[in-house]
Design a protein around this motif. Structure first.
Motif, PDB file in Angstrom:
ATOM      1  N   SER A  56     -55.989  63.712 -15.624  1.00  0.00           N
ATOM      2  CA  SER A  56     -54.656  64.159 -15.190  1.00  0.00           C
ATOM      3  C   SER A  56     -54.511  64.215 -13.672  1.00  0.00           C
ATOM      4  O   SER A  56     -53.508  63.742 -13.116  1.00  0.00           O
ATOM      5  CB  SER A  56     -54.371  65.550 -15.773  1.00  0.00           C
ATOM      6  OG  SER A  56     -55.369  66.484 -15.365  1.00  0.00           O
ATOM      7  N   PHE A  57     -55.504  64.736 -12.969  1.00  0.00           N
ATOM      8  CA  PHE A  57     -55.407  64.952 -11.527  1.00  0.00           C
ATOM      9  C   PHE A  57     -55.797  63.707 -10.724  1.00  0.00           C
ATOM     10  O   PHE A  57     -55.065  63.270  -9.824  1.00  0.00           O
ATOM     11  CB  PHE A  57     -56.287  66.148 -11.150  1.00  0.00           C
ATOM     12  CG  PHE A  57     -56.448  66.369  -9.677  1.00  0.00           C
ATOM     13  CD1 PHE A  57     -55.341  66.521  -8.859  1.00  0.00           C
ATOM     14  CD2 PHE A  57     -57.703  66.438  -9.094  1.00  0.00           C
ATOM     15  CE1 PHE A  57     -55.487  66.733  -7.493  1.00  0.00           C
ATOM     16  CE2 PHE A  57     -57.866  66.647  -7.747  1.00  0.00           C
ATOM     17  CZ  PHE A  57     -56.751  66.800  -6.940  1.00  0.00           C
ATOM     18  N   ILE A  58     -56.944  63.107 -11.057  1.00  0.00           N
ATOM     19  CA  ILE A  58     -57.441  61.978 -10.259  1.00  0.00           C
ATOM     20  C   ILE A  58     -56.459  60.806 -10.231  1.00  0.00           C
ATOM     21  O   ILE A  58     -56.222  60.237  -9.154  1.00  0.00           O
ATOM     22  CB  ILE A  58     -58.834  61.526 -10.751  1.00  0.00           C
ATOM     23  CG1 ILE A  58     -59.883  62.582 -10.409  1.00  0.00           C
ATOM     24  CG2 ILE A  58     -59.229  60.191 -10.131  1.00  0.00           C
ATOM     25  CD1 ILE A  58     -61.293  62.237 -10.863  1.00  0.00           C
ATOM     26  N   PRO A  59     -55.847  60.380 -11.351  1.00  0.00           N
ATOM     27  CA  PRO A  59     -54.914  59.254 -11.263  1.00  0.00           C
ATOM     28  C   PRO A  59     -53.765  59.483 -10.281  1.00  0.00           C
ATOM     29  O   PRO A  59     -53.383  58.574  -9.546  1.00  0.00           O
ATOM     30  CB  PRO A  59     -54.395  59.114 -12.701  1.00  0.00           C
ATOM     31  CG  PRO A  59     -55.500  59.636 -13.546  1.00  0.00           C
ATOM     32  CD  PRO A  59     -56.073  60.777 -12.760  1.00  0.00           C
ATOM     33  N   VAL A  60     -53.197  60.696 -10.271  1.00  0.00           N
ATOM     34  CA  VAL A  60     -52.092  60.991  -9.360  1.00  0.00           C
ATOM     35  C   VAL A  60     -52.591  61.116  -7.927  1.00  0.00           C
ATOM     36  O   VAL A  60     -52.026  60.523  -6.991  1.00  0.00           O
ATOM     37  CB  VAL A  60     -51.379  62.290  -9.791  1.00  0.00           C
ATOM     38  CG1 VAL A  60     -50.302  62.676  -8.782  1.00  0.00           C
ATOM     39  CG2 VAL A  60     -50.786  62.125 -11.184  1.00  0.00           C
ATOM     40  N   TYR A  61     -53.663  61.868  -7.722  1.00  0.00           N
ATOM     41  CA  TYR A  61     -54.190  62.102  -6.374  1.00  0.00           C
ATOM     42  C   TYR A  61     -54.703  60.806  -5.753  1.00  0.00           C
ATOM     43  O   TYR A  61     -54.423  60.500  -4.589  1.00  0.00           O
ATOM     44  CB  TYR A  61     -55.306  63.149  -6.456  1.00  0.00           C
ATOM     45  CG  TYR A  61     -55.866  63.585  -5.123  1.00  0.00           C
ATOM     46  CD1 TYR A  61     -55.127  64.393  -4.263  1.00  0.00           C
ATOM     47  CD2 TYR A  61     -57.145  63.199  -4.727  1.00  0.00           C
ATOM     48  CE1 TYR A  61     -55.642  64.801  -3.043  1.00  0.00           C
ATOM     49  CE2 TYR A  61     -57.671  63.603  -3.515  1.00  0.00           C
ATOM     50  CZ  TYR A  61     -56.918  64.402  -2.677  1.00  0.00           C
ATOM     51  OH  TYR A  61     -57.436  64.799  -1.468  1.00  0.00           O
ATOM     52  N   ALA A  62     -55.462  60.009  -6.523  1.00  0.00           N
ATOM     53  CA  ALA A  62     -55.995  58.752  -5.987  1.00  0.00           C
ATOM     54  C   ALA A  62     -54.880  57.764  -5.675  1.00  0.00           C
ATOM     55  O   ALA A  62     -54.961  57.008  -4.700  1.00  0.00           O
ATOM     56  CB  ALA A  62     -56.979  58.137  -6.981  1.00  0.00           C
ATOM     57  N   LEU A  64     -51.871  58.560  -4.651  1.00  0.00           N
ATOM     58  CA  LEU A  64     -51.280  59.016  -3.385  1.00  0.00           C
ATOM     59  C   LEU A  64     -52.148  58.592  -2.201  1.00  0.00           C
ATOM     60  O   LEU A  64     -51.637  58.183  -1.153  1.00  0.00           O
ATOM     61  CB  LEU A  64     -51.109  60.535  -3.392  1.00  0.00           C
ATOM     62  CG  LEU A  64     -50.033  61.081  -4.345  1.00  0.00           C
ATOM     63  CD1 LEU A  64     -50.110  62.602  -4.416  1.00  0.00           C
ATOM     64  CD2 LEU A  64     -48.642  60.637  -3.899  1.00  0.00           C
ATOM     65  N   LEU A  65     -53.469  58.686  -2.352  1.00  0.00           N
ATOM     66  CA  LEU A  65     -54.353  58.224  -1.285  1.00  0.00           C
ATOM     67  C   LEU A  65     -54.208  56.718  -1.090  1.00  0.00           C
ATOM     68  O   LEU A  65     -54.250  56.221   0.046  1.00  0.00           O
ATOM     69  CB  LEU A  65     -55.800  58.566  -1.623  1.00  0.00           C
ATOM     70  CG  LEU A  65     -56.169  60.051  -1.676  1.00  0.00           C
ATOM     71  CD1 LEU A  65     -57.632  60.224  -2.081  1.00  0.00           C
ATOM     72  CD2 LEU A  65     -55.923  60.721  -0.314  1.00  0.00           C
ATOM     73  N   ALA A  70     -51.051  61.125   2.761  1.00  0.00           N
ATOM     74  CA  ALA A  70     -52.052  62.193   2.844  1.00  0.00           C
ATOM     75  C   ALA A  70     -51.429  63.570   2.710  1.00  0.00           C
ATOM     76  O   ALA A  70     -52.020  64.477   2.108  1.00  0.00           O
ATOM     77  CB  ALA A  70     -52.817  62.080   4.157  1.00  0.00           C
ATOM     78  N   ASP A  71     -50.225  63.774   3.260  1.00  0.00           N
ATOM     79  CA  ASP A  71     -49.607  65.103   3.194  1.00  0.00           C
ATOM     80  C   ASP A  71     -49.314  65.507   1.760  1.00  0.00           C
ATOM     81  O   ASP A  71     -49.589  66.636   1.337  1.00  0.00           O
ATOM     82  CB  ASP A  71     -48.311  65.108   4.017  1.00  0.00           C
ATOM     83  CG  ASP A  71     -48.574  65.015   5.522  1.00  0.00           C
ATOM     84  OD1 ASP A  71     -49.703  65.345   5.939  1.00  0.00           O
ATOM     85  OD2 ASP A  71     -47.659  64.600   6.251  1.00  0.00           O
ATOM     86  N   GLU A  72     -48.725  64.575   0.988  1.00  0.00           N
ATOM     87  CA  GLU A  72     -48.428  64.888  -0.410  1.00  0.00           C
ATOM     88  C   GLU A  72     -49.719  65.069  -1.207  1.00  0.00           C
ATOM     89  O   GLU A  72     -49.800  65.930  -2.091  1.00  0.00           O
ATOM     90  CB  GLU A  72     -47.577  63.778  -1.022  1.00  0.00           C
ATOM     91  CG  GLU A  72     -47.207  63.992  -2.481  1.00  0.00           C
ATOM     92  CD  GLU A  72     -46.288  65.184  -2.710  1.00  0.00           C
ATOM     93  OE1 GLU A  72     -46.065  65.528  -3.883  1.00  0.00           O
ATOM     94  OE2 GLU A  72     -45.811  65.783  -1.714  1.00  0.00           O
TER      95      GLU A  72
END
Length: 544
Positions: A56-62, A64-65, A70-72
Motif C-alpha cells: 500500500s505505501f511503497i507503490p505510492v511513495y516510490a 512520487l520519488l 519530494a515534498d509530497e
C-alpha cells in the motif's frame, strides 16, 4: 543482491536462534507454548507490518520519488507514520486486554497451566510488536530510496538479543523442571521486546537523513495519503486472510500434540529460508522498480513489468526448485544440522523431516506467488491478491482438516503425522493461488511468468541430484551403520540416519546434489545454470 545479503544474514541468525532455543527447550511443553504465544502478537505485526506497507505505501511513495515530488513524498511519509503509530497503539492496548480470547482462538488445545503461561507471555510480547510495525515503516522508506541492506539486516539485532537472553538465562533455568522452563520463556519474552525496539532504533537515523522534512501527523488531507489508505484496506484484509490460514495451522497442530505444534513452527523457520532468500528478496527489490515504471505510459509500463516479472520468476524457480528437492530428499540431515542439539534429538530431526516433505510441494508456488502479488501492488490493484487469498484459505482450511485431523486415523497412521499433512495442504493450495494470480496478470499486462518447459527441466535436474544425494546417504549408512541407540519412527531403510554427525552428513550429501543439479540443468539448456558455471569458471581462472 543487497536484499539477498540482508535476508541471508537475518535468516542465518534466525537459525542460530532456533538452534539455541532447541538446545535449551527442545519440544518441551514450554517451547510449544512460547512459540504459539509469539504467533498472537505477530498477527498484528503481519497485519500492519512489512507485507501491508509493501503493498500500500511503497507503490505510492516510490512513484512520487520517481516523479521527483519530494515534498509530497515527505508529507505522505509523515502522515503514514502518524496513522500507523495511532492504529498500532490502539491495537496493542486492545490486544493485551483480549489476550485470553486470543489464546483460546489460536491454541484451543492449551488448558490449565499451558493456557495461563500463554496468557502471561502474550501480554509481555504485545508491546514489542508495535516497534516491529514501525520498523516496517522504516523498511518502506529505505526500500523506496533503494537502501535495501540496512532494512533487511535490522532483524539480525532482534535475533542477537534473543540469542543472548537464552545464553545468559538458559543455563540457570533448564535443569529446574517445568517451573524453571516457564521462567525461562518469560525472560525470553522480555528479550523479544527489547530486540524489537532495537530493530526499529537502528534504522531511524538513516531514515531521518533520507527524509527532507519529517513531520508525523494524523491527517488525510493529501490525495496521496488517501491513495495509500485506499490500497491499505484490501491489503490488510489480504494479510488478515493469510494470517487466518496460519492460525488454522497452529490451531490444528495444537489439537494434534505439543510436539506437532513446536515442530510445525521449527519447520516454518526452515522452509521460509528459501522463500525469504529468493522469493522475498526478488519481490522486495522489484516492487519499488515496478512502481516507478507505472509512472510511464501504459504500453511502456506493461513491457517493463513483463520483463521484470519474467526475469524475477526465472531466478526464483532456478534456486527454489533445488531447495524444495533438498527438503524432500535430505530433510532429516537439514533439520539435524540446523537444530539437533541438547534437548532436540535425532528422533525430533526425523519427525521434522516429514513436515519438510509436505512443505517442499508448494515451495516454488509460494515464492513465485509473492512476485506476482507484488506486480498487482505496483499496479495499485490490491483487490485481486485479496480475492485469490480468500480462495486459498477457504480451500486450505478444508484440506487441512481433512488431511491433518481426519485422514491419518482412517489410514491407521500415527496421529502426529497429521502435522506433515498440514504442510502438504498448504503447499497444494499455494499452487492454486499462484495459478490464479498468473492468469489474471496475463490478462492485464500480457504473457508473463515462467516459460513452458522450464519447471519440468528444473525438477528433472533436482530429482537426479536428489537421487544421487540419497545414494550417498545410504552409502554412509551402510558403511558406518546407524547411530547407536537411535530408533526409527514410522519407517525404516532410507529413514535410518548414518552415524555421521548431521552437519558432516549434510555436507557430504548436499555437495554432490548441488553439482549434479547445476550440471544436469545446464545440459538441459537452462540459461541460469550456464551463467553459474561461467561465473565459477571465471573465479577459478578457467573461463573468461
Amino acid at each position: 543482491m543487497l536484499v539477498g545479503i540482508g535476508i541471508l544474514a537475518s535468516r542465518l541468525m534466525g537459525l542460530v536462534r532456533e538452534r539455541v532455543f532447541a538446545h535449551y527447550l527442545g519440544n518441551a511443553e514450554a517451547a510449544a507454548v512460547f512459540k504459539a504465544a509469539l504467533r498472537i502478537p505477530n498477527f498484528l505485526q503481519n497485519l500492519f507490518g512489512e507485507g501491508v506497507l509493501s503493498g500500500s505505501f511503497i507503490p505510492v511513495y516510490a512513484q512520487l520519488l520517481g516523479k521527483k515530488d519530494a515534498d509530497e513524498a515527505d508529507r505522505v511519509a509523515g502522515a503514514v507514520f502518524g496513522l500507523l503509530a495511532l492504529a498500532t497503539g490502539v491495537m496493542v492496548a486492545l490486544g493485551m486486554l483480549a489476550t485470553p480470547l486470543f489464546v483460546d482462538l489460536i491454541a484451543p488445545g492449551f488448558e490449565g497451566g499451558e493456557r495461563d503461561l500463554a496468557v502471561r507471555l502474550v501480554r509481555i510480547l504485545f508491546p514489542g510488536t508495535g516497534f516491529l510495525v514501525l520498523s516496517a515503516w522504516c523498511l518502506g522508506i529505505l526500500n523506496s530510496h533503494r537502501r535495501f541492506l540496512l532494512s533487511y539486516l535490522a532483524p539480525v539485532v532482534w535475533n542477537i538479543v534473543i540469542i543472548a537472553t537464552l545464553l545468559v538465562m538458559g543455563g540457570r533455568y533448564t535443569s529446574g523442571g517445568r517451573a524453571a522452563e516457564e521462567a525461562l520463556t518469560e525472560w525470553l519474552a522480555y528479550g523479544v521486546v527489547l530486540g524489537s525496539f532495537l530493530q526499529f532504533a537502528v534504522q531511524v537515523p538513516t531514515v531521518m537523513r533520507l527524509l527532507g522534512r519529517f513531520r508525523p501527523v494524523v491527517s488525510l488531507a493529501s490525495a496521496s495519503v488517501r491513495q495509500v489508505l485506499k490500497n491499505f484496506g484490501p491489503v490488510v484484509l489480504g494479510r488478515g486472510v493469510v494470517q487466518f490460514s496460519a492460525w488454522v495451522d497452529t490451531a490444528f497442530a495444537s489439537l494434534i500434540s505439543n510436539r506437532a505444534l513446536s515442530s510445525l513452527l521449527y519447520a516454518q523457520t526452515i522452509y521460509l529460508i528459501p522463500v525469504s532468500l529468493f522469493g522475498m528478496a526478488v519481490s522486495a527489490a522489484e516492487l519499488p522498480e515496478m512502481a516507478r515504471a507505472t509512472a510511464e505510459g501504459e504500453a511502456q509500463a506493461h513491457a517493463k513489468l513483463r520483463s521484470r516479472i519474467d526475469a524475477g520468476s526465472r531466478r526464483i524457480a532456478f534456486w527454489v526448485v533445488p531447495s524444495a528437492a533438498a527438503l524432500l530428499f535430505l530433510g532429516d540431515l537439514v533439520s539435524g544440522a540446523l537444530l539437533q542439539t541438547g534437548r532436540f534429538g535425532a528422533a525430533d530431526s526425523r519427525y521434522l523431516w516429514y513436515l519438510l516433505m509436505g512443505a517442499a510441494v508448494g515451495l516454488v508456488a509460494s515464492t513465485v506467488g509473492r512476485l506476482y502479488a507484488s506486480a498487482f501492488y505496483a499496479l495499485k490493484d490490491p483487490k485481486t491478491p485479496l480475492r485469490y487469498a480468500i480462495v486459498r484459505v477457504a480451500l486450505g482450511t478444508v484440506k487441512a482438516w481433512f488431511l491433518a485431523l481426519w485422514l491419518p486415523e482412517r489410514l491407521g497412521l500415527p496421529r502426529e503425522l497429521g502435522a506433515a499433512f498440514l504442510t502438504l495442504s498448504s503447499g497444494i493450495v499455494a499452487w492454486v493461488e499462484t495459478t490464479l494470480l498468473r492468469r489474471k496478470l496475463r490478462s492485464m499486462v500480457g504473457p508473463v511468468g515462467l516459460p513452458a518447459g522450464l519447471l519440468p527441466r528444473l525438477y528433472g535436474a533436482a530429482v537426479v541430484g536428489g537421487l544421487v544425494a540419497l545414494a550417498v546417504k545410504q552409502g554412509l549408512t551402510g558403511l558406518l551403520g546407524p547411530m547407536p541407540g537411535v530408533g526409527v519412527e514410522w519407517g525404516g531403510g532410507l529413514l535410518v540416519p548414518p552415524r555421521l554427525h548431521p552437519v558432516l552428513g549434510l555436507l557430504a550429501t548436499a555437495t554432490p546434489f548441488g553439482i549434479v543439479y547445476f550440471a544436469v540443468s545446464a545440459a538441459l539448456g537452462v540459461p541460469e545454470a550456464g551463467a553459474v558455471f561461467r561465473k565459477v569458471g571465471r573465479k577459478l581462472g578457467l573461463a573468461r
